[in-house]
Design a protein around this motif. Structure first.
Motif, PDB file in Angstrom:
ATOM      1  N   TYR A 130      65.578  45.448  75.420  1.00 36.25           N
ATOM      2  CA  TYR A 130      66.950  44.970  75.555  1.00 36.25           C
ATOM      3  C   TYR A 130      67.706  45.822  76.560  1.00 36.25           C
ATOM      4  O   TYR A 130      67.476  47.012  76.681  1.00 36.25           O
ATOM      5  N   LEU A 131      68.642  45.199  77.252  1.00 34.61           N
ATOM      6  CA  LEU A 131      69.585  45.956  78.054  1.00 34.61           C
ATOM      7  C   LEU A 131      70.700  46.473  77.152  1.00 34.61           C
ATOM      8  O   LEU A 131      71.074  47.634  77.207  1.00 34.61           O
ATOM      9  N   PHE A 132      71.215  45.577  76.312  1.00 33.58           N
ATOM     10  CA  PHE A 132      72.230  45.919  75.306  1.00 33.58           C
ATOM     11  C   PHE A 132      71.526  45.784  73.953  1.00 33.58           C
ATOM     12  O   PHE A 132      71.507  44.703  73.364  1.00 33.58           O
ATOM     13  N   ASN A 133      70.950  46.863  73.497  1.00 32.85           N
ATOM     14  CA  ASN A 133      70.086  46.824  72.322  1.00 32.85           C
ATOM     15  C   ASN A 133      70.896  46.593  71.037  1.00 32.85           C
ATOM     16  O   ASN A 133      71.694  47.444  70.646  1.00 32.85           O
ATOM     17  N   PRO A 134      70.678  45.455  70.367  1.00 33.19           N
ATOM     18  CA  PRO A 134      71.430  45.187  69.140  1.00 33.19           C
ATOM     19  C   PRO A 134      71.021  46.091  67.975  1.00 33.19           C
ATOM     20  O   PRO A 134      71.737  46.180  66.992  1.00 33.19           O
ATOM     21  N   TYR A 135      69.891  46.771  68.106  1.00 37.95           N
ATOM     22  CA  TYR A 135      69.400  47.627  67.026  1.00 37.95           C
ATOM     23  C   TYR A 135      69.696  49.104  67.273  1.00 37.95           C
ATOM     24  O   TYR A 135      69.380  49.943  66.445  1.00 37.95           O
ATOM     25  N   ALA A 136      70.318  49.415  68.401  1.00 38.20           N
ATOM     26  CA  ALA A 136      70.658  50.808  68.715  1.00 38.20           C
ATOM     27  C   ALA A 136      71.845  51.262  67.874  1.00 38.20           C
ATOM     28  O   ALA A 136      72.683  50.461  67.468  1.00 38.20           O
ATOM     29  N   ASP A 137      71.900  52.545  67.643  1.00 40.39           N
ATOM     30  CA  ASP A 137      73.030  53.144  66.930  1.00 40.39           C
ATOM     31  C   ASP A 137      74.128  53.420  67.959  1.00 40.39           C
ATOM     32  O   ASP A 137      74.095  54.432  68.666  1.00 40.39           O
ATOM     33  N   ALA A 138      75.073  52.511  68.068  1.00 38.80           N
ATOM     34  CA  ALA A 138      76.120  52.610  69.084  1.00 38.80           C
ATOM     35  C   ALA A 138      76.985  53.853  68.895  1.00 38.80           C
ATOM     36  O   ALA A 138      77.393  54.481  69.872  1.00 38.80           O
ATOM     37  N   GLN A 139      77.276  54.211  67.656  1.00 38.36           N
ATOM     38  CA  GLN A 139      78.102  55.395  67.400  1.00 38.36           C
ATOM     39  C   GLN A 139      77.396  56.656  67.882  1.00 38.36           C
ATOM     40  O   GLN A 139      78.001  57.516  68.511  1.00 38.36           O
ATOM     41  N   LYS A 140      76.103  56.757  67.626  1.00 36.87           N
ATOM     42  CA  LYS A 140      75.326  57.915  68.087  1.00 36.87           C
ATOM     43  C   LYS A 140      75.276  57.954  69.616  1.00 36.87           C
ATOM     44  O   LYS A 140      75.435  59.014  70.224  1.00 36.87           O
ATOM     45  N   ALA A 141      75.072  56.796  70.236  1.00 32.61           N
ATOM     46  CA  ALA A 141      75.034  56.742  71.697  1.00 32.61           C
ATOM     47  C   ALA A 141      76.359  57.204  72.300  1.00 32.61           C
ATOM     48  O   ALA A 141      76.380  57.972  73.269  1.00 32.61           O
ATOM     49  N   LEU A 142      77.458  56.768  71.703  1.00 32.03           N
ATOM     50  CA  LEU A 142      78.777  57.183  72.192  1.00 32.03           C
ATOM     51  C   LEU A 142      78.995  58.678  71.962  1.00 32.03           C
ATOM     52  O   LEU A 142      79.467  59.385  72.852  1.00 32.03           O
ATOM     53  N   ASN A 143      78.642  59.167  70.793  1.00 29.44           N
ATOM     54  CA  ASN A 143      78.794  60.599  70.504  1.00 29.44           C
ATOM     55  C   ASN A 143      77.965  61.444  71.467  1.00 29.44           C
ATOM     56  O   ASN A 143      78.433  62.477  71.972  1.00 29.44           O
ATOM     57  N   ASP A 144      76.729  61.019  71.734  1.00 22.47           N
ATOM     58  CA  ASP A 144      75.865  61.744  72.675  1.00 22.47           C
ATOM     59  C   ASP A 144      76.473  61.747  74.073  1.00 22.47           C
ATOM     60  O   ASP A 144      76.455  62.769  74.765  1.00 22.47           O
ATOM     61  N   ALA A 145      77.004  60.602  74.493  1.00 20.04           N
ATOM     62  CA  ALA A 145      77.626  60.519  75.816  1.00 20.04           C
ATOM     63  C   ALA A 145      78.867  61.411  75.911  1.00 20.04           C
ATOM     64  O   ALA A 145      79.090  62.062  76.932  1.00 20.04           O
ATOM     65  N   LEU A 165      77.132  56.893  80.981  1.00 18.27           N
ATOM     66  CA  LEU A 165      77.141  55.460  80.688  1.00 18.27           C
ATOM     67  C   LEU A 165      76.695  55.184  79.268  1.00 18.27           C
ATOM     68  O   LEU A 165      75.741  55.795  78.780  1.00 18.27           O
ATOM     69  N   VAL A 166      77.379  54.259  78.619  1.00 20.08           N
ATOM     70  CA  VAL A 166      77.005  53.808  77.278  1.00 20.08           C
ATOM     71  C   VAL A 166      77.068  52.289  77.291  1.00 20.08           C
ATOM     72  O   VAL A 166      78.082  51.717  77.691  1.00 20.08           O
ATOM     73  N   PHE A 167      75.994  51.659  76.865  1.00 15.78           N
ATOM     74  CA  PHE A 167      75.946  50.201  76.769  1.00 15.78           C
ATOM     75  C   PHE A 167      75.950  49.835  75.290  1.00 15.78           C
ATOM     76  O   PHE A 167      75.034  50.209  74.558  1.00 15.78           O
ATOM     77  N   PRO A 188      75.620  38.043  68.059  1.00 16.48           N
ATOM     78  CA  PRO A 188      75.526  37.614  66.657  1.00 16.48           C
ATOM     79  C   PRO A 188      74.603  38.513  65.823  1.00 16.48           C
ATOM     80  O   PRO A 188      74.818  38.670  64.634  1.00 16.48           O
ATOM     81  N   VAL A 189      73.624  39.141  66.468  1.00 19.58           N
ATOM     82  CA  VAL A 189      72.715  40.027  65.740  1.00 19.58           C
ATOM     83  C   VAL A 189      73.436  41.282  65.274  1.00 19.58           C
ATOM     84  O   VAL A 189      73.224  41.764  64.162  1.00 19.58           O
ATOM     85  N   ASN A 190      74.302  41.832  66.125  1.00 20.54           N
ATOM     86  CA  ASN A 190      75.044  43.045  65.787  1.00 20.54           C
ATOM     87  C   ASN A 190      76.361  43.040  66.553  1.00 20.54           C
ATOM     88  O   ASN A 190      76.378  43.226  67.765  1.00 20.54           O
ATOM     89  N   LYS A 191      77.435  42.831  65.855  1.00 19.73           N
ATOM     90  CA  LYS A 191      78.755  42.789  66.493  1.00 19.73           C
ATOM     91  C   LYS A 191      79.356  44.171  66.679  1.00 19.73           C
ATOM     92  O   LYS A 191      80.387  44.314  67.325  1.00 19.73           O
ATOM     93  N   ASN A 192      78.736  45.201  66.104  1.00 18.85           N
ATOM     94  CA  ASN A 192      79.227  46.583  66.234  1.00 18.85           C
ATOM     95  C   ASN A 192      80.736  46.661  65.985  1.00 18.85           C
ATOM     96  O   ASN A 192      81.470  47.334  66.711  1.00 18.85           O
ATOM     97  N   GLU A 193      81.178  45.979  64.955  1.00 21.92           N
ATOM     98  CA  GLU A 193      82.612  45.874  64.681  1.00 21.92           C
ATOM     99  C   GLU A 193      83.290  47.226  64.459  1.00 21.92           C
ATOM    100  O   GLU A 193      84.401  47.440  64.932  1.00 21.92           O
ATOM    101  N   THR A 194      82.634  48.126  63.776  1.00 19.63           N
ATOM    102  CA  THR A 194      83.260  49.418  63.472  1.00 19.63           C
ATOM    103  C   THR A 194      83.594  50.182  64.743  1.00 19.63           C
ATOM    104  O   THR A 194      84.731  50.618  64.945  1.00 19.63           O
ATOM    105  N   ILE A 195      82.616  50.332  65.621  1.00 22.46           N
ATOM    106  CA  ILE A 195      82.861  51.113  66.840  1.00 22.46           C
ATOM    107  C   ILE A 195      83.770  50.356  67.807  1.00 22.46           C
ATOM    108  O   ILE A 195      84.599  50.956  68.486  1.00 22.46           O
ATOM    109  N   LEU A 196      83.653  49.035  67.860  1.00 22.67           N
ATOM    110  CA  LEU A 196      84.523  48.275  68.756  1.00 22.67           C
ATOM    111  C   LEU A 196      85.972  48.297  68.279  1.00 22.67           C
ATOM    112  O   LEU A 196      86.894  48.337  69.096  1.00 22.67           O
TER     113      LEU A 196
END
Length: 163
Positions: free
Chosen positions: A31-46, A88-90, A95-103
């Protein structure tokens, strides 16, 4: 004799073929925008990397389902002038993951098209949230010059600067 040759063929050739087959590794990220990635961790790392390097973070919210999101991903990862100046953070929105909390945490508007660009300073303070309509060259492509101007402009802003 033909029978003997045939038996030898049956035992030797398949065994050589089976040993010569290469084991393929699974694709780590299809995936380019991985629906299974931990978005919060990616943002924290960035953000941690941004603080060390004194850079801004460019968050791109989109999904593989979006033509423009895929185009933006290609522009940002292909052109090092953008990639080297920002962390950069993607973040996936689908529909698989709306990442509502981080968004919600990033105050991403729900009525804008995708992708959405968010510029954060090194401390995570939001500087800009926008869609990418102003960066389009035509109905099928982004303009490299407009994208370069955009990234250069926001690269120098601080959270207390006037916009």
């Amino acid at each position: 004799m033909k029978r003997l040759f045939f038996l030898i063929f049956l035992f030797i050739v398949p065994s050589k073929i089976s040993f010569s087959q290469e084991v393929k590794k699974p694709i780590d990220n299809k995936y380019l925008f991985n629906p299974y990635a931990d978005a919060q961790k990616a943002l924290n790392d960035a953000l941690m990397a941004a603080q060390k390097a004194h850079r801004h973070v460019l968050v791109v919210v989109g999904g593989d389902w979006s033509f423009w999101s895929r185009k933006m991903y290609g522009h940002l990862t292909r052109n090092h002038q953008y990639y080297n100046n920002y962390e950069l953070v993607f973040i996936n929105f689908s529909p698989v993951n709306k990442n509502e909390t981080i968004l919600n945490q990033l105050h991403v508007p729900k009525d804008q098209g995708y992708p959405i660009l968010i510029v954060l300073d090194e401390n995570g303070n939001p500087l800009l949230t926008t869609d990418t309509d102003d960066l389009k060259l035509n109905p099928r492509a982004y303009d490299d010059d407009l994208l370069a101007t955009f990234t250069e402009k926001w690269l120098t802003y601080k959270s207390n600067d006037k916009k």
